[in-house]
Design a protein around this motif. Structure first.
Motif, PDB file in Angstrom:
ATOM      1  N   LEU A 114       0.826  -1.216   0.000  1.00  0.00           N
ATOM      2  CA  LEU A 114       0.000   0.000   0.000  1.00  0.00           C
ATOM      3  C   LEU A 114       0.856   1.261   0.000  1.00  0.00           C
ATOM      4  N   LEU A 115       1.985   1.240   0.692  1.00  0.00           N
ATOM      5  CA  LEU A 115       2.870   2.410   0.713  1.00  0.00           C
ATOM      6  C   LEU A 115       3.471   2.672  -0.673  1.00  0.00           C
ATOM      7  N   VAL A 117       1.770   1.987  -3.480  1.00  0.00           N
ATOM      8  CA  VAL A 117       0.610   2.553  -4.182  1.00  0.00           C
ATOM      9  C   VAL A 117       0.467   4.043  -3.839  1.00  0.00           C
ATOM     10  N   MET A 118       0.668   4.381  -2.561  1.00  0.00           N
ATOM     11  CA  MET A 118       0.570   5.782  -2.139  1.00  0.00           C
ATOM     12  C   MET A 118       1.708   6.617  -2.730  1.00  0.00           C
ATOM     13  N   ALA A 119       2.873   6.001  -2.908  1.00  0.00           N
ATOM     14  CA  ALA A 119       3.990   6.703  -3.567  1.00  0.00           C
ATOM     15  C   ALA A 119       3.645   6.973  -5.034  1.00  0.00           C
ATOM     16  N   PHE A 120       2.998   6.003  -5.690  1.00  0.00           N
ATOM     17  CA  PHE A 120       2.568   6.194  -7.086  1.00  0.00           C
ATOM     18  C   PHE A 120       1.538   7.315  -7.180  1.00  0.00           C
ATOM     19  N   ASP A 121       0.629   7.376  -6.191  1.00  0.00           N
ATOM     20  CA  ASP A 121      -0.374   8.444  -6.150  1.00  0.00           C
ATOM     21  C   ASP A 121       0.299   9.813  -6.047  1.00  0.00           C
ATOM     22  N   ARG A 122       1.317   9.926  -5.184  1.00  0.00           N
ATOM     23  CA  ARG A 122       2.054  11.195  -5.026  1.00  0.00           C
ATOM     24  C   ARG A 122       2.830  11.531  -6.305  1.00  0.00           C
ATOM     25  N   VAL A 209      11.755  -4.817  -2.745  1.00  0.00           N
ATOM     26  CA  VAL A 209      11.148  -4.357  -4.015  1.00  0.00           C
ATOM     27  C   VAL A 209      10.297  -3.104  -3.805  1.00  0.00           C
ATOM     28  N   PRO A 210       9.403  -3.070  -2.788  1.00  0.00           N
ATOM     29  CA  PRO A 210       8.645  -1.838  -2.551  1.00  0.00           C
ATOM     30  C   PRO A 210       9.521  -0.627  -2.247  1.00  0.00           C
ATOM     31  N   SER A 243       4.927  13.843   4.325  1.00  0.00           N
ATOM     32  CA  SER A 243       4.226  12.986   5.283  1.00  0.00           C
ATOM     33  C   SER A 243       4.384  11.518   4.905  1.00  0.00           C
ATOM     34  N   HIS A 244       4.162  11.228   3.622  1.00  0.00           N
ATOM     35  CA  HIS A 244       4.279   9.848   3.148  1.00  0.00           C
ATOM     36  C   HIS A 244       5.706   9.330   3.323  1.00  0.00           C
TER      37      HIS A 244
END
Length: 312
Positions: A114-115, A117-122, A209-210, A243-244
């Motif tokens: 999920l982290l 995915v949130m990096a991709f969103d940013r 990998v993440p 924040s992320h």
């Protein structure tokens, strides 16, 4: 001598912090307070992001999942720890240990994905602002969230299955406050090098990998932000990502320390305090990190509180 699923079927005794018995009453109070704050903070984020239309964005959709993960993760370990610290019962059944092992690995692995995915969103928000809503459309967000949960559960299933197939021997004592992989591996007997290698690969895939994907995203983000001429624009861009990045550092730092170091150098005493950090402290800090300087969340809180006053 026997396997995890035969000779240890009667369960385990969790030693917890019994070797620091004088600390147990203090730890009980602190952990109870931290757990209460974790429940309050994460429940608040979930509720606000559902109630307020201005928070119906991809970032808060994923943040809602992160908060739910943190709630589940702490609840899978902390109630057991509080009972343990109170000295009422230090035992855990075999089934309970397997469930706790699977759930903690599944929730931790899901957060790893999920982290990313949130990096991709940013990355999409900063590097492609004009196409952001087209890229992060609701269907893709839901697909990425489901993929995070499925990926995390699959990784946990592999690791838990390999652990259960390992022959364990010795006393039924776990020098920890929950059934963690690293402590169970200490009970392994015979030559389990092949199985341990497979488990290490599974852990490396879900951790390394993440991290590489997140770092790659931030390389592009930094390059894009440095091209922004206005200071205010740069500050806003870094603010949305800071924040992320802080959450990522806290989470992966403790996880890599615990799960990627060689078993022979793993210290159970240190491991317990590191585990306290990623099972209690980090889930409590996440809501604060994301909301402390966030104008959208502060505005949503004011709106909800304002409605409460008017309805009274």
């Amino acid at each position: 001598m026997g396997s995890f699923n035969t000779s240890f079927r009667e369960g385990f005794i969790l030693m917890g912090f019994s070797d620091w018995s004088q600390l147990e009453p203090i730890l009980f109070v602190f952990i109870l307070v931290f757990y209460s704050l974790t429940i309050f903070g994460n429940t608040t984020i979930i509720t606000l992001s559902l109630l307020e239309r201005q928070l119906h964005t991809p970032m808060y959709f994923f943040l809602r999942h992160l908060s739910f993960l943190d709630l589940c993760y702490t609840t899978s370990t902390v109630p057991q720890l509080l009972i343990n610290l109170h000295g009422l019962d230090r035992t855990i059944s075999y089934k309970g240990c397997v469930v706790q092992l699977f759930s903690s690995l599944a929730l931790g692995s899901t957060e790893c994905v999920l982290l990313v995915v949130m990096a991709f969103d940013r990355y999409a928000a900063v590097c492609h602002p004009l196409h952001y809503t087209a890229i992060m459309h609701p269907h893709l967000c839901q697909t990425l969230a489901i993929a995070s949960w499925v990926g995390g559960c699959m990784n946990s299933l592999v690791q838990t299955g390999l652990m259960m197939a390992m022959p364990l021997c010795g006393l039924h004592l776990l020098n920890h406050f929950f059934c963690e992989m690293t402590v169970l591996l200490k009970l392994a007997c015979e030559d389990t090098e092949g199985t341990e290698t497979k488990m290490f690969v599974a852990r490396a895939i879900i951790l390394v990998v993440p991290v590489l994907l997140i770092l790659g995203s931030y390389v592009y983000i930094v390059q894009t932000v440095l091209k922004v001429r206005s200071v205010a624009g740069r500050r806003k861009a870094f603010g949305t990502c800071g924040s992320h990045l802080l959450v990522v550092s806290l989470f992966y730092g403790s996880a890599i320390y615990t799960y990627l170091q060689p078993m022979h150098s793993y210290s159970e005493s240190e491991g317990k305090f590191v585990a306290l950090f990623y099972t209690i402290v980090t889930p409590m800090l996440n809501p604060l990190i994301y909301t402390l300087r966030n104008k959208d969340v502060k505005g949503a809180v004011r709106k909800v509180l304002g409605r409460g006053r008017y309805s009274m």
